[in-house]
Scaffold this active site. Structure first.
Site, PDB file in Angstrom:
ATOM      1  CB  SER A  75     -41.405 -26.026  16.761  1.00  0.00           C
ATOM      2  OG  SER A  75     -41.509 -24.771  17.417  1.00  0.00           O
ATOM      3  CE1 TYR A 102     -46.456 -25.748  15.381  1.00  0.00           C
ATOM      4  CE2 TYR A 102     -45.168 -24.779  17.152  1.00  0.00           C
ATOM      5  CZ  TYR A 102     -45.302 -25.137  15.821  1.00  0.00           C
ATOM      6  OH  TYR A 102     -44.282 -24.881  14.941  1.00  0.00           O
TER       7      TYR A 102
HETATM    8  N1  NAD Z   1     -41.884 -20.079  10.896  1.00  0.00           N
HETATM    9  C1  NAD Z   1     -41.477 -20.377  12.118  1.00  0.00           C
HETATM   10  O1  NAD Z   1     -41.115 -19.494  12.927  1.00  0.00           O
HETATM   11  C2  NAD Z   1     -41.452 -21.818  12.585  1.00  0.00           C
HETATM   12  C3  NAD Z   1     -40.904 -22.077  13.847  1.00  0.00           C
HETATM   13  C4  NAD Z   1     -40.876 -23.392  14.305  1.00  0.00           C
HETATM   14  C5  NAD Z   1     -41.346 -24.408  13.505  1.00  0.00           C
HETATM   15  N2  NAD Z   1     -41.877 -24.131  12.279  1.00  0.00           N
HETATM   16  C6  NAD Z   1     -42.387 -25.255  11.494  1.00  0.00           C
HETATM   17  O2  NAD Z   1     -41.907 -25.169  10.163  1.00  0.00           O
HETATM   18  C7  NAD Z   1     -42.879 -25.682   9.257  1.00  0.00           C
HETATM   19  C8  NAD Z   1     -43.170 -24.656   8.181  1.00  0.00           C
HETATM   20  O3  NAD Z   1     -43.574 -23.442   8.793  1.00  0.00           O
HETATM   21  P1  NAD Z   1     -43.844 -22.121   7.942  1.00  0.00           P
HETATM   22  O4  NAD Z   1     -43.648 -20.993   8.873  1.00  0.00           O
HETATM   23  O5  NAD Z   1     -43.109 -22.170   6.668  1.00  0.00           O
HETATM   24  O6  NAD Z   1     -45.429 -22.288   7.663  1.00  0.00           O
HETATM   25  P2  NAD Z   1     -46.334 -21.675   6.508  1.00  0.00           P
HETATM   26  O7  NAD Z   1     -47.712 -21.570   7.084  1.00  0.00           O
HETATM   27  O8  NAD Z   1     -45.711 -20.460   5.907  1.00  0.00           O
HETATM   28  O9  NAD Z   1     -46.321 -22.824   5.388  1.00  0.00           O
HETATM   29  C9  NAD Z   1     -46.865 -24.084   5.677  1.00  0.00           C
HETATM   30  C10 NAD Z   1     -47.264 -24.760   4.367  1.00  0.00           C
HETATM   31  O10 NAD Z   1     -47.804 -26.042   4.711  1.00  0.00           O
HETATM   32  C11 NAD Z   1     -48.975 -26.260   3.951  1.00  0.00           C
HETATM   33  N3  NAD Z   1     -49.875 -27.181   4.654  1.00  0.00           N
HETATM   34  C12 NAD Z   1     -50.572 -26.943   5.796  1.00  0.00           C
HETATM   35  N4  NAD Z   1     -51.343 -27.998   6.087  1.00  0.00           N
HETATM   36  C13 NAD Z   1     -51.109 -28.927   5.130  1.00  0.00           C
HETATM   37  C14 NAD Z   1     -51.621 -30.225   4.883  1.00  0.00           C
HETATM   38  N5  NAD Z   1     -52.565 -30.777   5.685  1.00  0.00           N
HETATM   39  N6  NAD Z   1     -51.178 -30.911   3.805  1.00  0.00           N
HETATM   40  C15 NAD Z   1     -50.260 -30.356   2.983  1.00  0.00           C
HETATM   41  N7  NAD Z   1     -49.741 -29.124   3.150  1.00  0.00           N
HETATM   42  C16 NAD Z   1     -50.173 -28.416   4.218  1.00  0.00           C
HETATM   43  C17 NAD Z   1     -49.601 -24.876   3.812  1.00  0.00           C
HETATM   44  O11 NAD Z   1     -50.529 -24.822   2.713  1.00  0.00           O
HETATM   45  C18 NAD Z   1     -48.361 -24.003   3.621  1.00  0.00           C
HETATM   46  O12 NAD Z   1     -48.022 -23.881   2.243  1.00  0.00           O
HETATM   47  C19 NAD Z   1     -44.088 -26.082  10.120  1.00  0.00           C
HETATM   48  O13 NAD Z   1     -44.030 -27.456  10.431  1.00  0.00           O
HETATM   49  C20 NAD Z   1     -43.899 -25.247  11.379  1.00  0.00           C
HETATM   50  O14 NAD Z   1     -44.528 -25.835  12.510  1.00  0.00           O
HETATM   51  C21 NAD Z   1     -41.934 -22.857  11.810  1.00  0.00           C
END
Ligand code: NAD
Length: 239
Positions: free
Chosen positions: A128, A141
């Site tokens: 991130s 985080y």
């Molecule tokens: N969306 C953003 O702006 C953003 C920015 C920086 C980093 N990220 C990173 O990208 C990744 C995805 O983010 P997103 O926005 O798509 O999140 P999201 O919440 O939309 O999706 C995350 C998915 O991970 C699954 N999950 C959570 N805990 C789990 C576990 N213990 N075992 C298996 N599955 C699990 C959830 O059920 C969900 O389907 C994450 O690692 C997040 O930190 C996202």
């Protein structure tokens, strides 16, 4: 056909990764805590799915037993719980660390043996922009995402001799299922003002880079972190 395993594939970035990689010809294995959502993604991309908690090492190893081959692993599952350092409870701290850091290790342990058997592999870990530039109230985080980047370098060094690469992606402000609530109304436009490229990101912005890192075009790229953020981290000090 090459097989990619994607964690957190039930929604958001993970689902977009599945769609893009399937379009590139990958056979996609979708892992998610939410089995129904993982199955939905699998149906969308003609792949397979498993309900699994990435923090449960034994469960992840059992899933790997059901997957015949794997040449790419996208460690995308991640959670966030925002609060001040002083307010952080042991449960909050442990849960974020277990999913964001230990989950990556358990999945890597489970699927790398299949990459070694295939003689090739690519691991993509989801970091991130918060690993690079924090804000008050982000809790553990940012530290977990800095950990992801550090882990990625160690993986690249340990697995390079087996022709297995490891890289990380640092998404910026991406409108996903998990973050959509932050972009309601005029919030997206307000947030876009802090982005040098003047827009917030879409999950496909990340998925296209995931596809690059999983595929042969990045065959000599390893141990790197690519921020996909419209230049937010590039200008962080200036703001
Ligand atoms: N969306 C953003 O702006 C953003 C920015 C920086 C980093 N990220 C990173 O990208 C990744 C995805 O983010 P997103 O926005 O798509 O999140 P999201 O919440 O939309 O999706 C995350 C998915 O991970 C699954 N999950 C959570 N805990 C789990 C576990 N213990 N075992 C298996 N599955 C699990 C959830 O059920 C969900 O389907 C994450 O690692 C997040 O930190 C996202």
């Amino acid at each position: 056909m090459a097989t990619v395993v994607i964690t957190g594939a039930g929604q958001g970035l993970g689902r977009a990764d599945a769609v893009r990689l399937a379009a590139d010809g990958w056979s996609v294995v979708c892992l998610d805590l939410n089995g129904d959502l993982a199955a939905e993604t699998a149906e969308l991309v003609g792949g397979t799915s498993f309900a699994v908690d990435v923090t449960d090492r034994d469960a992840v190893l059992a899933v790997a037993d059901e997957v015949p081959e794997c040449t790419a692993l996208v460690n995308n599952a991640g959670i966030w719980k925002f609060h001040s350092i002083l307010d952080m409870t042991p449960e909050q701290a442990r849960s974020v660390f277990e999913v964001n850091v230990l989950g990556i290790i358990w999945c890597t342990q489970a699927f790398v043996p299949k990459m070694k058997a295939a003689g090739t592999g690519s691991i993509v870990n989801m970091s991130s922009g918060a690993a690079w530039t924090s804000s008050p109230g982000l809790g553990l985080y940012p530290a977990t995402k800095s950990g992801v980047e550090s882990l990625t370098k160690t993986m690249a060094l340990e697995l390079g001799p087996d022709n297995i690469r490891a890289n990380a992606i640092g998404p910026g402000l991406i409108v996903s299922d998990g973050t959509a609530a932050n972009y309601q109304g005029d919030a997206a436009a307000k947030r876009a003002k802090g982005v040098p490229m003047a827009r917030v990101g879409d999950p496909t912005d990340i998925a296209d880079v995931v596809a690059f890192l999983c595929g042969n075009d990045s065959r000599y790229v390893s141990g790197q972190v690519i921020y996909v953020d419209g230049a937010v981290t590039a200008g962080a000090l200036a703001r």
